[in-house]
Structure formats: C-alpha cells, structure tokens
Design an enzyme around this catalytic site. Sequence first.
Site, PDB file in Angstrom:
ATOM      1  N   SER A 106       0.810  -0.960  -0.158  1.00 18.04           N
ATOM      2  CA  SER A 106      -0.130  -0.053  -0.030  1.00 18.04           C
ATOM      3  C   SER A 106       0.956   1.322   0.019  1.00 18.04           C
ATOM      4  CB  SER A 106      -0.812   0.001   1.290  1.00 18.04           C
ATOM      5  OG  SER A 106      -1.770   0.719   1.138  1.00 18.04           O
ATOM      6  N   ASP A 238     -10.670  -4.306  -4.492  1.00 11.46           N
ATOM      7  CA  ASP A 238      -9.895  -3.705  -3.207  1.00 11.46           C
ATOM      8  C   ASP A 238     -10.784  -2.595  -2.960  1.00 11.46           C
ATOM      9  OD1 ASP A 238      -8.295  -2.366  -1.516  1.00 11.46           O
ATOM     10  OD2 ASP A 238      -6.451  -2.826  -2.366  1.00 11.46           O
ATOM     11  N   HIS A 266      -7.485  -5.641   0.772  1.00 13.42           N
ATOM     12  CA  HIS A 266      -6.191  -4.809   0.685  1.00 13.42           C
ATOM     13  C   HIS A 266      -4.960  -5.374   0.815  1.00 13.42           C
ATOM     14  CE1 HIS A 266      -4.387  -0.924  -0.120  1.00 13.42           C
ATOM     15  NE2 HIS A 266      -4.015  -0.742   1.208  1.00 13.42           N
TER      16      HIS A 266
END
Lengths: 288, 303
Positions: A106, A238, A266
């Site tokens: 991320s 996601d 995620h």
Amino acid sequence: MEISISNTQFNALEIKRRNHINILGEGEKVILLAHGFGCSQNMWRFLTPYLEKQYKVILFDYVGSGNSDVRAYQKNRYSQLEGYALDVIEICDSLDFSNVLFVGHSVGATIGLITAHLRPDLIDKLVMVCPSPCFLNLNDGYSGGFEKSDLEELVNLMDKNYIGWGNYLAPLVMNSTPSETDIKQETDDALVQELLTSFCSTDPTYSKPFAIATFFSDYRHLLPKIHHPCLVIQSKQDALVPIEVGKYTQKQFPNAKLDIINGKGHCLHMTYPLQVLNSIQCFLDQTQ
Amino acid sequence: MEMDPHIFPCGLMVSDFQEQKILQFNAYIENEFGFAKDSLIDQPITALFTKASVLFLEHYFYPMLLQDGKVSELQVMLLSAKKEPVPVTINATLSQQGKIYWALFSAINRDQLYQELINTRDKLEDKTKALTITSATDELTGLLNRREATKRANDMIQQTKRTNVMLSFILLDIDYFKRVNDTFGHQEGDKILIKMSKVLASTVRSCDIVARWGGEEFLVVLYNTSIDKAHIFCQRLHDKINQIAIGRDTLHVSIGMTSYPINNQTLNLDEIIWQADEALYDAKERGRNQTRRFKEDLLLDKR
C-alpha cells in the site's frame, strides 16, 4: 518543508532501535519489507517463513508505527511521505545495504517509489502490493477512487472516534499466527482473515499525520521517472484501490509488470501469501 | 407485558454478518431517516452509510465486533433516504449465530460538540507550534536562539552517554564586528549577521545544531563528527564567509572548537563551551581569521 537526503553517518545501533529492525535469514540477496499505513512489520509474518530461506530479510517499523521508538518522532518529518522514505534510506545506509529488493504494501509501496527516486542506488527491483500513487479523484481525469471530501470525512471519523485505526487490534493480529494448513486454505476464510488483519496501529498522534500524508498525496509524477524493474500486485476487489489504479500504475512505469490476484481485500500478503510469493518469484525469474 | 420495539426512541436493526444485509429494523429508522416501510429489508448494509463510514466500518467496526463481540459508542455518518449524511452513534453486538444487533440514534448535537472540540484542539496545536518556533528562534537570523541551543546540546550530550557518538562544538565570532557597525551602521551590521547565518545554515546537516549564541557570536554543534572532520568543516566555513563583502573588504571570523567526549571525561555544557571559548580566544590572540582547537596546554599557558 524540504527534507534533505541524509548524508549523515548515523549510529547503526541507534537506527536499529529506532525503527525496530529485525533481520532474518542468511541469504546473500537483501529483501526489505515495508509495511503500509496502520500496520507494522507484523503484517509480513506469513511471507517471512518462505522468504528467509532464500534471502536476508529486513523488517522494520516506520517511526510512529509498531514498536518503533516514538521519542524519535518529528511531526514535520512524518507529515509527508518523504519523511518515511528517509527512514528507509537511513536504514539501508546504516546497515550498508544497497541494491535491495524492495517490497512495499500500500503506502509502503509509494514510500519505496520515493526512495527509488531519491536514492536509485539503494533499490534493485521494486515490488508493490496493492499500491495507489494517489487515492484522490482529480480533475485531470485520474480516478483514485475517492473524492477529497470522502477522505476528509474518513480522517474526521478517526478524530471523532479517537482511534488510530483500531490500535487495539495489534495483539489480536499477533496472536493469530496461522499454521501451514491455514495458509493452504487461504482462500476459504479470506473475509474473516482480511478483517482480523486489516488494521493495527499506534497512537492517533502518530497515525493521523500518516493518514493525511497517505490519503491526500499524489506521487503519480514519479512513476515515469523510475526505471527499475517493478511489479504491481493488484487485488481484484479492493475497497481502497480500484483495479483501474493498478493498471494505471503499471502503464505509467517505464518497466513494470502487473499481476492481478483473484482475491478480495487490501492485504493480499496476508490473505493470499502463497499467491503473492509466487508472483514475486515469477517476476524475479523473468527480470534476471 | 411484551415490549414493542417500534415505540423506542432509538434505531434498532438486525443484520447478517457474512452477507452484510439488513434483516429487520424498527420504526425509528423509518421515521428519523425518512425510509419507507420495509424498504431497507435485504438491502446491503453499505447502502445505509457514507463511503468513508463504510471504510471505517470495514476496517474498524467489523474487526472489533469479531474480536470483542461488541462495539460501543462508535460515531459514523448514516445516509438518509434523501442521501443526506446524518451523524449517528452506534452500539452493536455480534451473536453466536452471526447476527449483528444494532442500536443507533442520530447525534447531531454531539457531533457538533466533537467538531468544536477538534477545531479547538487543532487551533491550540497550531498556536503551540507557532509559539514553540518563536520561543526557539532568534528573531533576526532565524537560527536557534541560545536557550533552545542549550536545550538541544544538553540532549546530545546526554545521548553520548548511551551511544558512542563524538560531538564537535564550534564557537564563531565575527572579527572587528564593532567596526562594521560603527562604519556602516547597525542596519548594515544586521544584514551581515543574516548573511552569515545563511552560510551557517546551508553548511550544516539537519542533525547538527546551529545557533546565534550572542551578539556576533554563533555556536555550531556537529553531530557524530570528530575534531579533524570538524576542522575541515571550519575551513569550508572560512572560505564561504570570506566571500561575504563588507564595503571594499570581506568578512572574517575567528573560530574556537573542541570535541566531546575525550578520554571518557564527563563534562557539562558550560565546561565544554568554556573550552571552545578558550580556543576562540586563542584564535583571536593569534591574529584572528583562523580556527584553533582547544588543547590542554591552553590552560597551562594561562597559569
């Protein structure tokens, strides 16, 4: 505020304590695992048993996350992602590592992107798990998935509930180490797994500036500048990163591959660790 | 007597954890948020909240329900039938059968109060930040002032007890500064001080300390730097400072320096500064525009 690239010879022990650095495995090639927002190095624990057989694995927490030394927290520095990239740079410099395989989840992937831009020598290849160079929908036609007002509301909700994203989930995440069989059944209970592992974090004092730096930044302009071999691992479903963002990221890089994992959530490295490992392995084989 | 759930002045709702669908709700939810009777049955729970609130539920509310079986006093934004966001406070429990029991009520006033609190806190934070900067900075040059430099230098000295770090202390004094003021006036003198500060600030690293120590005196503390490296640093300073023009002449400084710790000796800041000051005095004695290191024999010379 401008953050200069570190040219300081920091005391290696000090950095090790500050960023709670853990080194696993004896391999020659160094792999650096960078966690995302609201997480800690704990999030990598399903990958490390496999990685440490081949690599020297470096785990760390950004200052303000996990078990880092919060006495080293500087609000200015950590109010923008460059400050977190500086942590990575200082970690590599203090351990005398360069040319590492960087794997970021991320916003950790974006931090890797910034690091590759500031110090190209430190990174050999870049693996990005569920990255988003920009979460915002912008009027230049780019759709990051969120209106600015959505994200402002999100930060406001964090404020009003006075939490750093479920800080008290950390012990739970630590307790639920899965056995080999659990991992084999990884797709079966993906929803529960995803929920249990989604966010664990620290004090809102540290997580709020990180949230703002994460959700309101735009690093799309760096993508075309990074010529390192890159792998983008995108989740099919996601809530934070739409599939189009993964495709966009891959296209903007001069030299990137996109792997879409048929999963939900995620945190693919937690819910589908074997598929993520496989994807990384194929990428390394192809880019040798 | 049986209790009628529809007479309660708070929203009651049952949803399915796995499917995330609404199963039942009471009249308060219809009336307060404008939904037609039964219109929400079988709707996804996400239809009832704003996008940010859905993210919040997914990443905070559900995990907490799974862990503790209950959540209390959560505040999120519900979307009314007219798609208007309404702040609500939620208590919820998760049953063994995988049902979520929700109790919620609109919290418009409470939300306003929270918002005011947040605004006040942000304002206080900004003010504190501004004040902290003001109280730490020298007004003319923008460098750290003596008080802040003392604090930070003491912190660094403390740190050397835990780690094996060498500090170098550098005291600079502008040569013949009084003459500059007398010849060109105080305004010009101030400009020289500002130029000098810019040179210092652009030569040090972010981990070093640079401060206006007195009128025309400056202190630099170089972190993790040996005396030899500090000497090279001072030479670079001389070169840069010698490029600052005053009238037809250029600016010169005298520098005294010392390192800490040496030979495991424990000193406090005053004692270290005194050493640097002695070296500075030595530099002035020897004709200015130069750097001198503190040596023990400086003491002997005096005795």
